[in-house]
Design a protein around this motif. Structure first.
Motif, PDB file in Angstrom:
ATOM      1  N   ARG A 289     -43.313 -49.766 -45.074  1.00 30.00           N
ATOM      2  CA  ARG A 289     -44.670 -49.271 -44.905  1.00 30.00           C
ATOM      3  C   ARG A 289     -45.052 -48.636 -46.253  1.00 30.00           C
ATOM      4  NH1 ARG A 289     -45.992 -48.076 -39.873  1.00 30.00           N
ATOM      5  NH2 ARG A 289     -47.453 -46.688 -40.291  1.00 30.00           N
ATOM      6  N   GLY A 290     -44.205 -48.515 -47.225  1.00 37.56           N
ATOM      7  CA  GLY A 290     -44.716 -48.094 -48.578  1.00 37.56           C
ATOM      8  C   GLY A 290     -44.484 -49.338 -49.565  1.00 37.56           C
ATOM      9  N   GLY A 291     -44.092 -49.070 -50.925  1.00 36.88           N
ATOM     10  CA  GLY A 291     -44.188 -49.941 -51.860  1.00 36.88           C
ATOM     11  C   GLY A 291     -42.609 -50.843 -51.939  1.00 36.88           C
ATOM     12  N   GLN A 292     -41.756 -50.566 -51.088  1.00 39.57           N
ATOM     13  CA  GLN A 292     -40.340 -51.270 -51.015  1.00 39.57           C
ATOM     14  C   GLN A 292     -40.300 -52.541 -51.090  1.00 39.57           C
ATOM     15  OE1 GLN A 292     -41.501 -49.256 -48.381  1.00 39.57           O
ATOM     16  NE2 GLN A 292     -39.887 -47.630 -47.759  1.00 39.57           N
ATOM     17  N   ALA A 293     -41.083 -53.377 -50.102  1.00 35.56           N
ATOM     18  CA  ALA A 293     -41.258 -54.734 -50.396  1.00 35.56           C
ATOM     19  C   ALA A 293     -41.762 -55.238 -51.592  1.00 35.56           C
ATOM     20  CB  ALA A 293     -41.853 -55.283 -49.120  1.00 35.56           C
ATOM     21  N   LEU A 294     -43.070 -54.883 -51.903  1.00 39.75           N
ATOM     22  CA  LEU A 294     -43.696 -55.305 -53.233  1.00 39.75           C
ATOM     23  C   LEU A 294     -42.665 -55.133 -54.359  1.00 39.75           C
ATOM     24  CD1 LEU A 294     -46.087 -56.129 -54.779  1.00 39.75           C
ATOM     25  CD2 LEU A 294     -47.189 -53.762 -54.597  1.00 39.75           C
ATOM     26  N   ALA A 295     -42.022 -54.027 -54.470  1.00 46.64           N
ATOM     27  CA  ALA A 295     -41.082 -53.754 -55.372  1.00 46.64           C
ATOM     28  C   ALA A 295     -39.842 -55.046 -55.455  1.00 46.64           C
ATOM     29  CB  ALA A 295     -40.334 -52.146 -55.711  1.00 46.64           C
ATOM     30  N   LEU A 296     -39.222 -54.879 -54.542  1.00 44.59           N
ATOM     31  CA  LEU A 296     -38.080 -55.909 -54.178  1.00 44.59           C
ATOM     32  C   LEU A 296     -38.451 -57.396 -54.433  1.00 44.59           C
ATOM     33  CD1 LEU A 296     -35.367 -56.633 -53.440  1.00 44.59           C
ATOM     34  CD2 LEU A 296     -35.889 -56.847 -51.093  1.00 44.59           C
ATOM     35  N   LEU A 297     -39.551 -57.556 -54.077  1.00 47.50           N
ATOM     36  CA  LEU A 297     -39.976 -59.165 -54.475  1.00 47.50           C
ATOM     37  C   LEU A 297     -40.490 -59.316 -55.839  1.00 47.50           C
ATOM     38  CD1 LEU A 297     -41.934 -59.623 -50.902  1.00 47.50           C
ATOM     39  CD2 LEU A 297     -39.459 -60.576 -51.747  1.00 47.50           C
ATOM     40  N   ASN A 298     -41.159 -58.260 -56.385  1.00 46.71           N
ATOM     41  CA  ASN A 298     -41.485 -58.482 -57.701  1.00 46.71           C
ATOM     42  C   ASN A 298     -40.209 -58.657 -58.787  1.00 46.71           C
ATOM     43  OD1 ASN A 298     -44.320 -58.521 -58.167  1.00 46.71           O
ATOM     44  ND2 ASN A 298     -44.753 -56.375 -58.688  1.00 46.71           N
ATOM     45  N   GLY A 299     -39.343 -57.663 -58.389  1.00 47.84           N
ATOM     46  CA  GLY A 299     -37.967 -57.890 -59.232  1.00 47.84           C
ATOM     47  C   GLY A 299     -37.288 -59.215 -59.121  1.00 47.84           C
ATOM     48  N   LEU A 300     -37.415 -59.806 -57.807  1.00 46.51           N
ATOM     49  CA  LEU A 300     -36.726 -61.111 -57.607  1.00 46.51           C
ATOM     50  C   LEU A 300     -37.401 -61.937 -58.395  1.00 46.51           C
ATOM     51  CD1 LEU A 300     -35.617 -60.840 -53.938  1.00 46.51           C
ATOM     52  CD2 LEU A 300     -34.030 -60.933 -55.894  1.00 46.51           C
ATOM     53  N   LEU A 301     -38.808 -62.045 -58.445  1.00 43.41           N
ATOM     54  CA  LEU A 301     -39.313 -63.286 -59.026  1.00 43.41           C
ATOM     55  C   LEU A 301     -39.636 -62.895 -60.449  1.00 43.41           C
ATOM     56  CD1 LEU A 301     -41.683 -64.911 -57.625  1.00 43.41           C
ATOM     57  CD2 LEU A 301     -43.382 -63.601 -58.378  1.00 43.41           C
TER      58      LEU A 301
END
Length: 407
Positions: A289-301
């Motif tokens: 519901r926060g920025g966790q998904a965006l942060a994780l996926l940006n890091g992997l990218l």
């Protein structure tokens, strides 16, 4: 706390939800998979034929992103007059026309203009398709993440089709400019995708955002953009970082000596990974519901982006493409999920448009900066290191995003 109550839905709509999302994904295939990313396959032959610098080659995608920004700014205004399904199909038709027109010019100025106009049209398609996918997800909350992923994963169909179609056309087309025939073939592919879009555009037209959704909560009468600042900035940096890879990775592989068949496999598998990513990250999108998904996926990218800059070893390069494809459109889906989790349905169009605007702004910066770096010492490899750095900074920033509403 604002709770979105799913609107009444007919059994056929619920039963056909997955197929509607798949058909709707043709909008993502047109707007990003073909209109934006097929250019990476055309960049090497066009650059060689027309004697472009990497700066000019990158500018072609920069003006496309500028058009995307203009389209994203215009979409909320157009949605006040036109239904999203109508705007979706109209944008797809326009994108098809501008793709075809790119095959008729060799001068830089008209090609830049066509890329600009194609960007405007593709933004209309992408925003409206995302809005309809979010509304479809509201009808089936238990698999909303999957439905969003299926829509955005449609970009992979466009990438994979381009990977197969463009080299085949380039090999068979007559001179003096074989790449022109590839633009025309891609335009025909857009025609087919547009015809498929007619069904979901019509079927989902009834899913209008309820006018009363925001009225019960006066504080939700407008989007509180400051509260979304970490996610918006993190997403803007995603736009800066990912587009350098998608613009120049094929050119880098060519420089490293990869064969035409190897490049085709690389790009086709990247696109297939995009399609499969819809299932891979569905649970994360539903939970975050926060920025966790965006942060994780940006890091992997960022990891995927830097790998080809470090080595030309084919297994590593192929792993880079698979990881990149498995992640990058899920970053886009994560922002739509963030909007859906934190805003009433009446504000979803504004929220999605806001994230699309910062996405487009990042894409304006990325190709030209990477192209400028590539024209200097270190070449394209150094440009991709810059892209990876932008993605990692975006991951750190996005991790600061908190939910606006309690779970």
């Amino acid at each position: 706390m604002s709770t979105v109550v799913p609107a009444p839905s007919s059994p056929p709509l619920l039963r056909n939800g997955l197929w509607l999302a798949v058909a709707l994904s043709m909008g993502a295939a047109v707007s990003l998979g073909i209109t934006r990313f097929a250019y990476a396959l055309l960049l090497p032959p066009m650059r060689a034929d027309l004697a472009w610098s990497y700066t000019l080659a990158g500018a072609m995608n920069t003006v496309n992103a500028l058009g995307y920004l203009l389209g994203a700014l215009a979409t909320p205004l157009l949605l006040r007059r036109l239904a999203p399904g109508t705007l979706l199909v109209a944008g797809s038709v326009l994108a098809t026309v501008f793709m075809g027109l790119c095959g008729f010019f060799v001068e830089a100025a008209p090609l830049l203009l066509q890329r600009l106009l194609a960007g405007v049209a593709s933004a209309l398609v992408f925003v409206c398709g995302g809005l309809l996918a979010a509304r479809l997800g509201a009808q089936q909350p238990g698999r909303s993440g999957l439905l969003l992923g299926l829509y955005y994963g449609g970009t992979g169909w466009g990438i994979s089709l381009s990977a197969v179609l463009v080299p085949a056309v380039l090999a068979a087309a007559p001179g003096p400019h074989p790449w022109a025939w590839a633009w025309w073939a891609l335009a025909l592919a857009c025609v087919a995708a547009t015809l498929v879009l007619l069904w979901p555009a019509r079927a989902l037209q009834a899913l209008a955002a309820p006018a009363a959704a925001a009225s019960a909560q006066p504080e939700h009468g407008r989007v509180r953009w400051a509260a979304f600042a970490p996610a918006l900035l993190g997403y803007g940096l995603f736009g800066v970082g990912y587009i350098g890879y998608m613009t120049f990775v094929v050119a880098l592989l060519r420089e490293q000596g990869a064969s035409g068949a190897a490049v085709t496999w690389f790009y086709a598998l990247l696109g297939l990974a995009v399609v499969l990513s819809s299932r891979l990250w569905a649970g994360l999108l539903d939970r975050s519901r926060g920025g966790q998904a965006l942060a994780l996926l940006n890091g992997l990218l960022g990891v995927a982006t830097v790998l080809p800059a470090l080595t030309s070893a084919w297994p590593v390069v192929l792993a880079s493409g698979l990881l990149f494809g498995a992640v990058f459109l899920s970053v886009v889906a994560s922002t739509t999920a963030l909007v859906r989790h934190n805003l009433p349905q009446a504000l979803w169009a504004s929220g999605i448009s806001a994230f699309t605007i910062v996405f487009a702004a990042g894409q304006i910066i990325g190709p030209t900066v990477v192209g400028w770096i590539a024209d200097g010492p270190g070449g394209l490899a150094r440009g991709l290191v810059f892209s990876a750095g932008a993605l990692w900074v975006g991951a750190v920033v996005a991790s600061r995003q908190k939910p606006l509403t309690p779970a």
